[in-house]
Design a protein around this motif. Structure first.
Motif, mmCIF file in Angstrom:
data_model
loop_
_atom_site.group_PDB
_atom_site.id
_atom_site.type_symbol
_atom_site.label_atom_id
_atom_site.label_comp_id
_atom_site.label_asym_id
_atom_site.label_seq_id
_atom_site.Cartn_x
_atom_site.Cartn_y
_atom_site.Cartn_z
ATOM 1 N N THR A 261 28.806 -39.496 24.024
ATOM 2 C CA THR A 261 28.033 -40.649 24.493
ATOM 3 C C THR A 261 28.396 -41.068 25.906
ATOM 4 O O THR A 261 27.941 -42.106 26.380
ATOM 5 N N CYS A 262 29.186 -40.271 26.588
ATOM 6 C CA CYS A 262 29.636 -40.664 27.924
ATOM 7 C C CYS A 262 28.495 -40.657 28.922
ATOM 8 O O CYS A 262 27.673 -39.736 28.938
ATOM 9 N N THR A 263 28.469 -41.656 29.773
ATOM 10 C CA THR A 263 27.585 -41.626 30.931
ATOM 11 C C THR A 263 28.071 -40.516 31.848
ATOM 12 O O THR A 263 29.238 -40.530 32.260
ATOM 13 N N PRO A 264 27.246 -39.545 32.182
ATOM 14 C CA PRO A 264 27.727 -38.373 32.912
ATOM 15 C C PRO A 264 28.370 -38.689 34.258
ATOM 16 O O PRO A 264 29.232 -37.950 34.728
ATOM 17 N N ASP A 265 27.969 -39.766 34.914
ATOM 18 C CA ASP A 265 28.468 -40.062 36.259
ATOM 19 C C ASP A 265 29.841 -40.732 36.239
ATOM 20 O O ASP A 265 30.515 -40.802 37.257
ATOM 21 N N ALA A 266 30.224 -41.266 35.106
ATOM 22 C CA ALA A 266 31.505 -41.971 35.018
ATOM 23 C C ALA A 266 32.397 -41.237 34.036
ATOM 24 O O ALA A 266 31.925 -40.548 33.141
ATOM 25 N N ASP A 267 33.697 -41.374 34.185
ATOM 26 C CA ASP A 267 34.564 -40.741 33.207
ATOM 27 C C ASP A 267 34.447 -41.494 31.882
ATOM 28 O O ASP A 267 33.868 -42.577 31.797
ATOM 29 N N ARG A 268 34.973 -40.881 30.844
ATOM 30 C CA ARG A 268 34.779 -41.426 29.496
ATOM 31 C C ARG A 268 35.438 -42.779 29.314
ATOM 32 O O ARG A 268 35.212 -43.471 28.324
ATOM 33 N N TYR A 269 36.256 -43.193 30.261
ATOM 34 C CA TYR A 269 36.929 -44.487 30.142
ATOM 35 C C TYR A 269 36.082 -45.623 30.722
ATOM 36 O O TYR A 269 36.510 -46.768 30.740
ATOM 37 N N MET A 270 34.876 -45.285 31.216
ATOM 38 C CA MET A 270 33.984 -46.333 31.710
ATOM 39 C C MET A 270 32.684 -46.385 30.922
ATOM 40 O O MET A 270 31.862 -47.267 31.160
ATOM 41 N N SER A 271 32.461 -45.444 30.026
ATOM 42 C CA SER A 271 31.195 -45.374 29.317
ATOM 43 C C SER A 271 31.147 -46.347 28.146
ATOM 44 O O SER A 271 32.071 -46.391 27.327
ATOM 45 N N GLN A 272 30.055 -47.100 28.089
ATOM 46 C CA GLN A 272 29.837 -48.040 26.995
ATOM 47 C C GLN A 272 31.072 -48.908 26.754
ATOM 48 O O GLN A 272 31.504 -49.109 25.623
ATOM 49 N N LYS A 273 31.615 -49.415 27.834
ATOM 50 C CA LYS A 273 32.830 -50.219 27.753
ATOM 51 C C LYS A 273 32.583 -51.599 28.338
ATOM 52 O O LYS A 273 32.102 -51.732 29.463
ATOM 53 N N ASP A 274 32.910 -52.617 27.565
ATOM 54 C CA ASP A 274 32.859 -53.997 28.042
ATOM 55 C C ASP A 274 34.284 -54.518 28.189
ATOM 56 O O ASP A 274 35.184 -54.118 27.443
ATOM 57 N N ILE A 275 34.460 -55.416 29.150
ATOM 58 C CA ILE A 275 35.777 -56.021 29.383
ATOM 59 C C ILE A 275 35.632 -57.528 29.461
ATOM 60 O O ILE A 275 34.710 -58.046 30.103
ATOM 61 N N LEU A 276 36.532 -58.219 28.798
ATOM 62 C CA LEU A 276 36.638 -59.673 28.892
ATOM 63 C C LEU A 276 38.020 -60.027 29.424
ATOM 64 O O LEU A 276 39.032 -59.573 28.884
ATOM 65 N N ILE A 277 38.067 -60.827 30.485
ATOM 66 C CA ILE A 277 39.319 -61.412 30.964
ATOM 67 C C ILE A 277 39.319 -62.867 30.518
ATOM 68 O O ILE A 277 38.419 -63.643 30.874
ATOM 69 N N CYS A 278 40.299 -63.213 29.722
ATOM 70 C CA CYS A 278 40.297 -64.516 29.058
ATOM 71 C C CYS A 278 40.583 -65.665 30.024
ATOM 72 O O CYS A 278 41.317 -65.516 31.010
ATOM 73 N N SER A 279 40.027 -66.819 29.685
ATOM 74 C CA SER A 279 40.193 -68.016 30.517
ATOM 75 C C SER A 279 41.422 -68.829 30.131
ATOM 76 O O SER A 279 41.873 -69.685 30.900
ATOM 77 N N GLY A 280 41.967 -68.587 28.943
ATOM 78 C CA GLY A 280 43.042 -69.420 28.419
ATOM 79 C C GLY A 280 42.540 -70.458 27.443
ATOM 80 O O GLY A 280 43.322 -71.030 26.676
ATOM 81 N N GLU A 281 41.213 -70.717 27.474
ATOM 82 C CA GLU A 281 40.570 -71.584 26.487
ATOM 83 C C GLU A 281 39.900 -70.675 25.446
ATOM 84 O O GLU A 281 40.069 -69.458 25.471
ATOM 85 N N GLU A 282 39.140 -71.275 24.534
ATOM 86 C CA GLU A 282 38.394 -70.454 23.591
ATOM 87 C C GLU A 282 37.272 -69.745 24.348
ATOM 88 O O GLU A 282 36.443 -70.384 24.994
ATOM 89 N N ASP A 283 37.267 -68.429 24.284
ATOM 90 C CA ASP A 283 36.298 -67.630 25.022
ATOM 91 C C ASP A 283 35.256 -67.043 24.083
ATOM 92 O O ASP A 283 35.567 -66.586 22.971
ATOM 93 N N TYR A 284 34.055 -67.044 24.601
ATOM 94 C CA TYR A 284 32.912 -66.477 23.879
ATOM 95 C C TYR A 284 32.330 -65.397 24.773
ATOM 96 O O TYR A 284 32.056 -65.640 25.950
ATOM 97 N N PHE A 285 32.158 -64.195 24.241
ATOM 98 C CA PHE A 285 31.652 -63.090 25.058
ATOM 99 C C PHE A 285 30.465 -62.428 24.380
ATOM 100 O O PHE A 285 30.540 -61.993 23.229
ATOM 101 N N GLU A 286 29.352 -62.374 25.112
ATOM 102 C CA GLU A 286 28.133 -61.704 24.671
ATOM 103 C C GLU A 286 27.466 -61.150 25.928
ATOM 104 O O GLU A 286 26.942 -61.916 26.731
ATOM 105 N N PRO A 287 27.519 -59.849 26.159
ATOM 106 C CA PRO A 287 27.008 -59.286 27.414
ATOM 107 C C PRO A 287 25.570 -59.699 27.708
ATOM 108 O O PRO A 287 24.745 -59.846 26.798
#
Length: 726
Positions: A261-287
């Motif tokens: 399922t890898c995106t051919p232009d990116a290595d497999r560590y960037m394909s279909q990957k989401d990242i959240l950096i937490c705020s320190g409060e309750e975080d809600y993440f929905e792309p």
């Protein structure tokens, strides 16, 4: 007032820099404060390129996910209209708009040439607000803009969010601080400004994980079925804590597997990957500006902290129009996984797969056109996509293999079995809806293709051979290696195209063009028979060739029974196993059943041996796979050493149309002159004792069951509202 022209001439941006894989640019957040009183009516029009989310006074009011559409902006720029009279407060109000890359800056699309597109640019938007039927404001330098908390987004790779940058006050009136700067006027792109009339992308279902397992440094969440969507994640982590969410279709040796399922232009560590950096409060993440194809999520970085993770299943809001079930549970499961692949791959238009490509491959849609119209009320969305297909057609009539595209798909990736979408979609849209407008809209493009492109592509034998082959032939080590010569599949497909085109032209009373199609078709039939037919068989001796020749009318009424015997012989010679690709799959079951060998058709589909649909089920398939390849026991590894392809493709789904037409026996608009007419004439199958089917069309609906008693079938009409059964 000319809203389209106002929008076209009032684009704004943050700046002209656009992001790349490794030089990332935050999604811009635009803001406009204003005061209103005595509001009787209010309309807001917005074109967000590539994608937008719209907020008024902090409330997100976007019509759906990933608005407004996926298009080549040199062809069309889509905008949406909102009635906002109930959203405005008396006094101060704030409009906020987040923009994502979408198709304007397709960062992960290098392999298909998208990153070379001359329209590639930074995100931009145009907005018009009317109050009491007068223009109240348009987007200009009085709007403010800042970097949002979305620090990277791409449809194919994923989305990265730094919630330390999020401030809910940015969306509320009177809170424009020094982090906001004045927006800049920018240029419009070349495309026509068009109001979007397609079905929006919605959350179809919220799924909770059926299991959570520790794996390496994280946890694998299993959501039960391979579908398309996004995560919904909640956590109260430490400020600056990094959470990674990897989306994938299958596990291997207890860990996540994403090589297929890898995106051919990116290595497999960037394909279909989401990242959240937490705020320190309750975080809600929905792309906001991506989606993924997945069954599993590998969650990394949440160790020791309570959190919740759900799957939001997404697709266009195409409504089911039919249901099918029978006494054969294997067939029911195949129908179910077909529907899973259909919705996973309907994001404004049919895509090939929801993880790696997300491209509108024309051949996939052509192959699925009939079954999609049986299963879903999707004519409106398909008609909008046809607008984009026509816009991509060149003066010589050529159609690209993917739409939208920039330049990819003209020199490779197309051919008659892919270009056929230009005829198949109008044909089945008209057949199921009776709407002649779809024929009128596409008639010139169809004739240009047939009269210019095909005529100029005839080879020295007067036949056609320039396209992709019988793709993904069962058991083939490579998807583009097949037994049937391209000249055979191309020419036979063109004969079928001409037959259907003659019907379409006849419906709109363009008899000269209809006659042209008939004459051209007969020429091709005669040339094909002279070169390829001997003793009622296509001399390349393949299952696809023989079935396609029968289905397209190469054999006359007296010859068909002998030709069908040759088809059965070919299947028996291969131990009653599949030896065809997606082109053969669309016709072979119909041919067998119409000529008295329906049980052999069922055997091909349902037997446990490789290759068959049931073989997929035995290997835990919850959606249709891209190819039939034999696997190592209990592993997602091919015995022939080849690469595993996508596990969510819909182009084998034409089998679902076979279920409706022959097992349930429902034929819609058989004479192509009244969509309210149907035939209910099921065929007798040894392994099927009971069928129940429902079907809707506009205000008409029918529910019926078929009961087998020895060698007789009893049809019981449970409900019929409006259909004429003939």
């Amino acid at each position: 007032m000319d809203i389209s022209n106002l929008l076209k001439n009032n684009f704004i941006c943050q700046n002209e820099k656009y992001g790349t894989l490794y030089d990332r640019v935050n999604a811009p957040l635009f803001r406009k404060d204003f005061i209103v009183n005595n509001v009787k009516s209010a309309k807001l029009y917005i074109c967000g390129l590539g994608l937008y989310e719209l907020y008024i006074n902090g409330e997100k009011i976007t019509k759906g996910k990933l608005a407004p559409y996926f298009s080549n902006p040199n062809h069309f720029m889509y905008y949406d209209e909102y009635d906002v009279v109930d959203k405005l407060a008396k006094g101060g109000n704030a409009i906020s708009v987040l923009l994502g890359c979408g198709w304007l800056n397709p960062i992960g699309g290098k392999i298909w040439g998208f990153t070379e597109a001359d329209y590639r640019s930074s995100e931009r938007m145009s907005l018009v607000l009317t109050i009491n039927d007068e223009v109240f404001l348009v987007s200009d330098e009085s709007f403010f803009v800042k970097d949002s908390h979305i620090i990277f987004n791409d449809l194919r790779c994923g989305e990265y969010v730094d919630n330390r940058l999020y401030n809910k006050l940015d969306y509320l009136y009177g809170n424009i601080d020094s982090s906001f700067k004045s927006a800049k006027k920018t240029y419009s792109l070349k495309g026509e400004m068009v109001l979007s009339k397609t079905d929006p992308i919605i959350v179809r279902e919220v799924r909770k994980p059926i299991s959570i397992k520790k794996s390496d440094d994280g946890y694998i969440y299993d959501f039960g079925e391979n579908l398309a969507g996004i995560p919904r994640f909640k956590i109260k982590g430490h400020k600056g804590q990094l959470i990674s969410l990897w989306h994938f279709e299958a596990t291997l040796d207890g860990t996540f597997y994403n090589k297929n399922t890898c995106t051919p232009d990116a290595d497999r560590y960037m394909s279909q990957k989401d990242i959240l950096i937490c705020s320190g409060e309750e975080d809600y993440f929905e792309p906001s500006f991506t989606y993924h194809g997945f069954r599993y999520i590998y969650l990394e970085g949440s160790e020791g902290i309570e959190c919740s993770l759900e799957m939001l299943v997404l697709s266009s809001n195409i409504l089911k129009r039919a249901s099918f079930e029978c006494s054969n549970e294997i067939i029911n499961r195949i129908q179910h996984i077909t529907l899973n692949s259909d919705i996973s791959n309907f994001f404004y238009f049919p895509t090939d797969c929801p993880q790696r490509e997300k491209n509108g491959w024309t051949g996939d849609a052509s192959l699925s056109s009939e079954q999609l119209m049986y299963n879903f009320d999707c004519a409106s969305s398909l008609s909008v996509w046809l607008d984009n297909i026509r816009a991509a057609q060149r003066e010589d009539g050529q159609i690209p293999g993917v739409v939208p595209t920039y330049k990819f798909g003209y020199d490779w990736g197309n051919g008659p079995n892919w270009d056929n979408v230009l005829i198949e979609l109008p044909f089945y849209i008209y057949k199921f809806t009776g709407n002649k407008q779809v024929i009128l809209d596409n008639k010139d493009a169809i004739y240009k293709y047939l009269n210019i492109n095909l005529k100029n592509r005839l080879n020295s034998d007067g036949l056609i051979s320039f396209g992709l082959c019988d793709w993904c032939e069962a058991g083939s080590i490579l998807e583009y290696v097949c037994s049937t010569p391209v000249e055979v599949t191309d020419t036979l497909t063109c004969i079928d195209m001409l037959s259907k085109s003659s019907i379409l032209f006849n419906v709109i009373n363009e008899l000269e063009k209809s006659n042209y199609c008939i004459e051209f078709k007969n020429e091709l039939i005669n040339r094909f028979k002279n070169k390829w037919i001997k003793d009622y068989r296509v001399t390349c001796n393949t299952q696809t060739a023989q079935a396609l020749a029968i289905k397209t009318g190469i054999f006359n009424e007296n010859e068909v029974k002998y030709a069908e015997k040759r088809l059965v012989e070919l299947i028996h010679l291969n131990n009653d196993l599949m030896k065809y690709g997606v082109i053969g799959n669309k016709v072979i079951y119909d041919c067998l059943t119409e000529n008295g060998d329906g049980d052999l058709a069922i055997k091909l589909i349902t037997q446990e041996r490789f290759p068959s649909f049931n073989y997929w089920l035995k290997n835990d398939a919850t959606s249709l796979w891209e190819a039939f390849n034999e696997l190592e026991d209990n592993k997602l590894m091919r015995k022939d050493g080849g690469r595993v392809l996508s596990l969510n493709h819909h182009f084998w789904g034409s089998v679902s149309a076979f279920f409706y037409k022959y097992i349930a026996g429902i034929i819609v608009n058989p004479n192509m002159n009244n969509e309210n007419e149907i035939i209910v004439k099921p065929y007798l199958f040894k392994d099927i004792d009971y069928v129940k089917c429902s079907f809707k069309n506009k205000d008409n609906s029918i529910v019926f069951e078929v009961i087998k008693n020895n060698n007789d079938l009893k049809i019981n009409i449970i409900e019929n509202n409006g259909f004429i059964i003939i």
